[in-house]
Design a protein around this motif. Structure first.
Motif, PDB file in Angstrom:
ATOM      1  N   TYR A 229      73.022 -11.477 134.000  1.00 54.75           N
ATOM      2  CA  TYR A 229      72.343 -10.183 133.957  1.00 54.75           C
ATOM      3  C   TYR A 229      71.839  -9.839 132.568  1.00 54.75           C
ATOM      4  O   TYR A 229      72.440 -10.203 131.557  1.00 54.75           O
ATOM      5  N   ASN A 230      70.757  -9.088 132.545  1.00 56.72           N
ATOM      6  CA  ASN A 230      70.265  -8.473 131.315  1.00 56.72           C
ATOM      7  C   ASN A 230      71.141  -7.266 131.001  1.00 56.72           C
ATOM      8  O   ASN A 230      71.722  -6.656 131.905  1.00 56.72           O
ATOM      9  N   GLU A 231      71.219  -6.929 129.750  1.00 58.47           N
ATOM     10  CA  GLU A 231      71.901  -5.700 129.357  1.00 58.47           C
ATOM     11  C   GLU A 231      71.092  -4.511 129.878  1.00 58.47           C
ATOM     12  O   GLU A 231      69.854  -4.542 129.857  1.00 58.47           O
ATOM     13  N   PRO A 232      71.744  -3.457 130.342  1.00 57.03           N
ATOM     14  CA  PRO A 232      70.992  -2.261 130.758  1.00 57.03           C
ATOM     15  C   PRO A 232      70.169  -1.730 129.586  1.00 57.03           C
ATOM     16  O   PRO A 232      70.591  -1.809 128.425  1.00 57.03           O
TER      17      PRO A 232
ATOM     18  N   GLY B  86      74.242   3.732 131.563  1.00 57.40           N
ATOM     19  CA  GLY B  86      74.163   4.293 132.906  1.00 57.40           C
ATOM     20  C   GLY B  86      73.057   3.716 133.768  1.00 57.40           C
ATOM     21  O   GLY B  86      73.041   3.935 134.973  1.00 57.40           O
ATOM     22  N   GLU B  87      72.112   2.998 133.164  1.00 54.72           N
ATOM     23  CA  GLU B  87      71.053   2.378 133.963  1.00 54.72           C
ATOM     24  C   GLU B  87      71.582   1.092 134.598  1.00 54.72           C
ATOM     25  O   GLU B  87      72.493   0.458 134.067  1.00 54.72           O
ATOM     26  N   PRO B  88      71.008   0.716 135.724  1.00 54.61           N
ATOM     27  CA  PRO B  88      71.501  -0.496 136.393  1.00 54.61           C
ATOM     28  C   PRO B  88      71.144  -1.759 135.608  1.00 54.61           C
ATOM     29  O   PRO B  88      70.158  -1.790 134.879  1.00 54.61           O
ATOM     30  N   ARG B  89      71.973  -2.760 135.788  1.00 57.72           N
ATOM     31  CA  ARG B  89      71.661  -4.052 135.182  1.00 57.72           C
ATOM     32  C   ARG B  89      70.605  -4.741 136.035  1.00 57.72           C
ATOM     33  O   ARG B  89      70.485  -4.470 137.242  1.00 57.72           O
ATOM     34  N   THR B  90      69.861  -5.621 135.439  1.00 53.92           N
ATOM     35  CA  THR B  90      68.841  -6.385 136.150  1.00 53.92           C
ATOM     36  C   THR B  90      69.171  -7.872 136.032  1.00 53.92           C
ATOM     37  O   THR B  90      69.845  -8.305 135.099  1.00 53.92           O
ATOM     38  N   PHE B  91      68.678  -8.645 136.974  1.00 54.67           N
ATOM     39  CA  PHE B  91      68.928 -10.083 136.961  1.00 54.67           C
ATOM     40  C   PHE B  91      68.180 -10.748 135.819  1.00 54.67           C
ATOM     41  O   PHE B  91      66.986 -10.501 135.615  1.00 54.67           O
ATOM     42  N   ALA B  92      68.881 -11.617 135.095  1.00 58.69           N
ATOM     43  CA  ALA B  92      68.254 -12.455 134.075  1.00 58.69           C
ATOM     44  C   ALA B  92      68.031 -13.858 134.625  1.00 58.69           C
ATOM     45  O   ALA B  92      67.115 -14.558 134.212  1.00 58.69           O
ATOM     46  N   GLY B  93      68.873 -14.260 135.559  1.00 60.48           N
ATOM     47  CA  GLY B  93      68.783 -15.601 136.118  1.00 60.48           C
ATOM     48  C   GLY B  93      70.077 -15.984 136.794  1.00 60.48           C
ATOM     49  O   GLY B  93      70.795 -15.123 137.284  1.00 60.48           O
TER      50      GLY B  93
END
Length: 105
Positions: A41-44, A48-55
């Motif tokens: 995951y990418n850092e938010p 409080g924001e959701p994490r996003t997929f990095a790979g």
């Protein structure tokens, strides 16, 4: 057989292929070709924001690096251009310890 650690960064949205991707994991595990896998995951962007997929991180069992890459390429994320196959990170891996965790959903 050698264990390989593979990092595949995302270059496209994975959501349309996620269920097919998850369905393809158990056969690879049962065949002994995949011993560990999961999202990275990418850092938010802000607290409080959701994490996003990095790979994805995969640990693949194969005789050669080329065979390990072919196993990765057989995944729907590779076939549909979600993973950046031109920039895979692939290294031989010597596991010192492994604790069982099964969160496949």
């Amino acid at each position: 057989m050698v264990e390989w650690v593979v990092i595949a960064f995302d270059k496209a949205d994975r959501s349309a292929y996620r269920s097919e991707h998850l369905a393809g994991i158990p056969p690879q595990v049962e065949s002994g070709k995949l011993v560990c896998a999961g999202a990275i995951y990418n850092e938010p962007k802000a607290p409080g924001e959701p994490r996003t997929f990095a790979g994805s991180h995969l640990q693949v069992v194969a005789d050669t690096k080329e065979e390990a890459i072919e196993i990765v390429k057989s995944d729907i994320f590779a076939k549909e251009g979600v993973w950046d196959l031109d920039n895979l990170i692939v290294y031989q891996f010597g596991c010192a310890i492994r604790q069982p965790v099964n969160k496949l959903k």
